[in-house]
Design a protein around this motif. Structure first.
Motif, PDB file in Angstrom:
ATOM      1  N   LEU A  75       0.815  -1.138  -0.083  1.00  0.00           N
ATOM      2  CA  LEU A  75      -0.099   0.199  -0.108  1.00  0.00           C
ATOM      3  C   LEU A  75       0.996   1.127   0.002  1.00  0.00           C
ATOM      4  CD1 LEU A  75      -2.797  -0.926   2.441  1.00  0.00           C
ATOM      5  CD2 LEU A  75      -3.046  -0.468  -0.098  1.00  0.00           C
ATOM      6  N   SER A  76       1.869   1.127   0.547  1.00  0.00           N
ATOM      7  CA  SER A  76       2.930   2.420   0.467  1.00  0.00           C
ATOM      8  C   SER A  76       3.448   2.580  -1.075  1.00  0.00           C
ATOM      9  CB  SER A  76       4.245   2.075   1.213  1.00  0.00           C
ATOM     10  OG  SER A  76       3.959   1.669   2.422  1.00  0.00           O
ATOM     11  N   TYR A  77       3.258   1.609  -2.155  1.00  0.00           N
ATOM     12  CA  TYR A  77       3.610   1.968  -3.286  1.00  0.00           C
ATOM     13  C   TYR A  77       2.310   2.096  -4.259  1.00  0.00           C
ATOM     14  CZ  TYR A  77       7.943   0.015  -1.484  1.00  0.00           C
ATOM     15  OH  TYR A  77       9.176  -0.057  -0.661  1.00  0.00           O
ATOM     16  N   GLY A  78       1.312   1.790  -4.022  1.00  0.00           N
ATOM     17  CA  GLY A  78       0.351   1.668  -4.942  1.00  0.00           C
ATOM     18  C   GLY A  78      -1.150   1.018  -4.270  1.00  0.00           C
ATOM     19  N   LYS A  79      -1.975   0.482  -5.047  1.00  0.00           N
ATOM     20  CA  LYS A  79      -3.148   0.127  -4.733  1.00  0.00           C
ATOM     21  C   LYS A  79      -3.022  -1.581  -4.609  1.00  0.00           C
ATOM     22  CE  LYS A  79      -6.980   3.316  -5.588  1.00  0.00           C
ATOM     23  NZ  LYS A  79      -8.401   3.318  -6.154  1.00  0.00           N
ATOM     24  N   VAL A  80      -3.787  -2.277  -3.656  1.00  0.00           N
ATOM     25  CA  VAL A  80      -3.719  -3.570  -3.738  1.00  0.00           C
ATOM     26  C   VAL A  80      -5.212  -4.285  -3.881  1.00  0.00           C
ATOM     27  CG1 VAL A  80      -3.403  -5.452  -2.033  1.00  0.00           C
ATOM     28  CG2 VAL A  80      -1.770  -3.266  -2.221  1.00  0.00           C
ATOM     29  N   PHE A  81      -5.193  -5.438  -4.569  1.00  0.00           N
ATOM     30  CA  PHE A  81      -6.385  -6.027  -4.800  1.00  0.00           C
ATOM     31  C   PHE A  81      -6.142  -7.608  -4.256  1.00  0.00           C
ATOM     32  CE2 PHE A  81      -6.442  -2.332  -7.686  1.00  0.00           C
ATOM     33  CZ  PHE A  81      -7.652  -1.923  -7.485  1.00  0.00           C
ATOM     34  N   ILE A  82      -7.088  -8.114  -4.028  1.00  0.00           N
ATOM     35  CA  ILE A  82      -7.036  -9.795  -3.582  1.00  0.00           C
ATOM     36  C   ILE A  82      -7.982 -10.377  -4.137  1.00  0.00           C
ATOM     37  CG2 ILE A  82      -7.074 -11.213  -1.663  1.00  0.00           C
ATOM     38  CD1 ILE A  82      -6.007  -9.168   0.147  1.00  0.00           C
ATOM     39  N   SER A  83      -7.654 -11.353  -4.893  1.00  0.00           N
ATOM     40  CA  SER A  83      -8.607 -12.267  -5.532  1.00  0.00           C
ATOM     41  C   SER A  83      -8.320 -13.792  -4.686  1.00  0.00           C
ATOM     42  CB  SER A  83      -8.192 -12.877  -6.814  1.00  0.00           C
ATOM     43  OG  SER A  83      -8.751 -13.875  -7.214  1.00  0.00           O
ATOM     44  N   SER A  84      -9.487 -14.193  -4.143  1.00  0.00           N
ATOM     45  CA  SER A  84      -9.551 -15.122  -3.119  1.00  0.00           C
ATOM     46  C   SER A  84     -10.482 -16.657  -3.763  1.00  0.00           C
ATOM     47  CB  SER A  84      -9.874 -14.929  -1.855  1.00  0.00           C
ATOM     48  OG  SER A  84      -9.893 -15.902  -1.047  1.00  0.00           O
ATOM     49  N   GLU A  85     -10.090 -17.649  -3.660  1.00  0.00           N
ATOM     50  CA  GLU A  85     -10.642 -18.819  -4.344  1.00  0.00           C
ATOM     51  C   GLU A  85     -11.595 -19.408  -2.978  1.00  0.00           C
ATOM     52  OE1 GLU A  85      -9.305 -22.695  -6.601  1.00  0.00           O
ATOM     53  OE2 GLU A  85      -8.473 -22.471  -4.615  1.00  0.00           O
ATOM     54  N   GLY A  86     -11.235 -19.136  -1.817  1.00  0.00           N
ATOM     55  CA  GLY A  86     -12.094 -19.306  -0.778  1.00  0.00           C
ATOM     56  C   GLY A  86     -12.459 -18.341  -0.010  1.00  0.00           C
ATOM     57  N   SER A  87     -12.945 -18.371   1.299  1.00  0.00           N
ATOM     58  CA  SER A  87     -13.401 -17.256   2.143  1.00  0.00           C
ATOM     59  C   SER A  87     -12.051 -16.551   2.310  1.00  0.00           C
ATOM     60  CB  SER A  87     -14.019 -17.814   3.530  1.00  0.00           C
ATOM     61  OG  SER A  87     -13.010 -18.719   4.272  1.00  0.00           O
ATOM     62  N   LEU A  88     -12.449 -14.876   2.625  1.00  0.00           N
ATOM     63  CA  LEU A  88     -11.570 -14.245   3.054  1.00  0.00           C
ATOM     64  C   LEU A  88     -11.496 -13.714   4.404  1.00  0.00           C
ATOM     65  CD1 LEU A  88      -9.084 -12.933   1.337  1.00  0.00           C
ATOM     66  CD2 LEU A  88     -10.698 -11.015   0.584  1.00  0.00           C
ATOM     67  N   GLU A  89     -10.254 -13.406   5.097  1.00  0.00           N
ATOM     68  CA  GLU A  89     -10.625 -12.740   6.343  1.00  0.00           C
ATOM     69  C   GLU A  89     -11.280 -11.224   6.277  1.00  0.00           C
ATOM     70  OE1 GLU A  89      -7.970 -14.216   4.957  1.00  0.00           O
ATOM     71  OE2 GLU A  89      -7.210 -15.830   6.492  1.00  0.00           O
ATOM     72  N   ALA A  90     -11.980 -10.872   7.290  1.00  0.00           N
ATOM     73  CA  ALA A  90     -12.788  -9.519   7.174  1.00  0.00           C
ATOM     74  C   ALA A  90     -11.630  -8.333   7.145  1.00  0.00           C
ATOM     75  CB  ALA A  90     -13.678  -9.349   8.552  1.00  0.00           C
ATOM     76  N   GLU A  91     -10.547  -8.544   7.559  1.00  0.00           N
ATOM     77  CA  GLU A  91      -9.464  -7.616   7.267  1.00  0.00           C
ATOM     78  C   GLU A  91      -9.169  -7.264   5.774  1.00  0.00           C
ATOM     79  OE1 GLU A  91      -5.616  -8.687   8.922  1.00  0.00           O
ATOM     80  OE2 GLU A  91      -6.865 -10.184   9.435  1.00  0.00           O
ATOM     81  N   PHE A  92      -9.330  -8.208   5.243  1.00  0.00           N
ATOM     82  CA  PHE A  92      -8.904  -8.163   3.754  1.00  0.00           C
ATOM     83  C   PHE A  92     -10.176  -7.928   2.883  1.00  0.00           C
ATOM     84  CE2 PHE A  92      -5.482 -11.258   4.989  1.00  0.00           C
ATOM     85  CZ  PHE A  92      -4.531 -10.240   5.221  1.00  0.00           C
ATOM     86  N   GLU A  93     -11.261  -7.862   3.316  1.00  0.00           N
ATOM     87  CA  GLU A  93     -12.433  -7.655   2.529  1.00  0.00           C
ATOM     88  C   GLU A  93     -12.279  -6.377   1.674  1.00  0.00           C
ATOM     89  OE1 GLU A  93     -14.973  -9.044   1.133  1.00  0.00           O
ATOM     90  OE2 GLU A  93     -14.754 -11.283   2.345  1.00  0.00           O
ATOM     91  N   PRO A  94     -11.683  -5.250   2.311  1.00  0.00           N
ATOM     92  CA  PRO A  94     -11.691  -3.958   1.456  1.00  0.00           C
ATOM     93  C   PRO A  94     -10.897  -4.131   0.210  1.00  0.00           C
ATOM     94  CG  PRO A  94     -11.547  -3.448   3.904  1.00  0.00           C
ATOM     95  CD  PRO A  94     -11.407  -5.048   3.618  1.00  0.00           C
ATOM     96  N   PHE A  95     -10.142  -5.265   0.136  1.00  0.00           N
ATOM     97  CA  PHE A  95      -9.157  -5.169  -1.024  1.00  0.00           C
ATOM     98  C   PHE A  95      -9.689  -6.189  -2.021  1.00  0.00           C
ATOM     99  CE2 PHE A  95      -6.720  -4.354   3.060  1.00  0.00           C
ATOM    100  CZ  PHE A  95      -6.181  -2.827   2.476  1.00  0.00           C
ATOM    101  N   ARG A  96     -10.842  -6.790  -1.775  1.00  0.00           N
ATOM    102  CA  ARG A  96     -11.290  -7.940  -2.586  1.00  0.00           C
ATOM    103  C   ARG A  96     -11.532  -7.514  -4.023  1.00  0.00           C
ATOM    104  NH1 ARG A  96     -13.919 -12.711  -2.498  1.00  0.00           N
ATOM    105  NH2 ARG A  96     -14.216 -12.831  -0.100  1.00  0.00           N
ATOM    106  N   LEU A  97     -10.926  -8.280  -4.953  1.00  0.00           N
ATOM    107  CA  LEU A  97     -11.091  -7.956  -6.406  1.00  0.00           C
ATOM    108  C   LEU A  97     -12.662  -8.509  -6.974  1.00  0.00           C
ATOM    109  CD1 LEU A  97      -9.552  -7.023  -9.024  1.00  0.00           C
ATOM    110  CD2 LEU A  97      -9.307  -9.382  -9.489  1.00  0.00           C
TER     111      LEU A  97
END
Length: 259
Positions: A113-135
């Motif tokens: 996040l210090s260098y740019g935007k972050v997106f996360i693609s997840s095959e299974g469930s995703l921890e709540a803390e990472f939900e804002p980054f879900r692709l």
């Protein structure tokens, strides 16, 4: 196909799935096509082709990046963004294996996040803390996202290969031994393999700060140069079977008619 006495042509690029295929598929196959970098020898049925399965749909003859990807992501073209891919580890060949631990996932997201935007693609469930980054993308734009990203960090072998051949540097984290096609991409400097989380954060920082994306693009073009168009190869093989198998068995170089 065996019961109906129809010829069966198999394509496989995943060596660690052979435990199953050798029992359930190969005995009933007439022709087994694998990339030339496939390190298992499968006998006289095997036809090796000098390409990757991912080129069947990502070769420049069939794929170009959809420029709408930046609008969908809300990322300006001059801003870096990074994609992380987590798998569920529920596939049969993934049993007993692992990738990134939770602590490393947290550090990666925070640092990137210090260098740019972050997106996360997840095959299974995703921890709540990472939900804002879900692709969230239309599925047909996923490969455009890979092509546009500045770095891809993955637990998925197929998506790691897709990213590499599209010219986006890959950090691949998976405790499984490297499959042949990933090994070749690693040898070409497009992919960096880690068996676990140790060293991943440092490598990610090194690649981002070194703007390795530009280098990876040139390496991907070099890799493509001598690879055949696997779609043309597949169509010819099927439409001219079984004569096509005999031609390739007698003269493997014939495949280079499909560059």
């Amino acid at each position: 196909s065996y019961l109906l006495r129809k010829p069966h042509i198999a394509f496989n690029d995943t060596e660690h799935a052979d435990v199953i295929h050798k029992k359930m598929t190969y005995p009933f196959s007439d022709c087994i096509c694998t990339p030339s970098c496939f390190y298992e020898y499968l006998g006289e049925k095997q036809i090796r082709f000098d390409s990757f399965m991912e080129y069947a749909y990502l070769h420049p003859n069939y794929f170009s990046m959809d420029q709408r990807i930046y609008n969908y992501l809300g990322v300006p073209r001059n801003e870096k963004f990074f994609l992380l891919r987590f798998v569920s580890w529920s596939a049969l060949h993934d049993q007993g294996h692992s990738g990134l631990d939770l602590a490393t996932r947290r550090i990666l997201v925070s640092n990137l996040l210090s260098y740019g935007k972050v997106f996360i693609s997840s095959e299974g469930s995703l921890e709540a803390e990472f939900e804002p980054f879900r692709l969230t993308l239309p599925p047909e734009l996923v490969h455009s996202c890979l092509a546009a990203a500045d770095l891809f960090i993955a637990e998925s072998g197929t998506m790691a290969s897709e990213s590499a051949i599209l010219g986006t540097p890959v950090i691949y984290v998976n405790s499984l031994p490297l499959m042949g096609y990933l090994r070749e991409e690693e040898n070409q400097g497009l992919l960096f393999h880690f068996h676990n989380s140790v060293g991943v954060v440092n490598k990610a920082t090194e690649l981002v700060e070194g703007n390795y994306k530009q280098c990876a693009g040139a390496l991907a073009e070099k890799l493509l140069h001598n690879k055949i168009d696997v779609t043309k190869f597949m169509v010819w093989l099927v439409e001219n079977y079984p004569e096509s198998k005999k031609i390739l068995s007698d003269n493997p170089q014939y495949q280079y008619n499909f560059l």
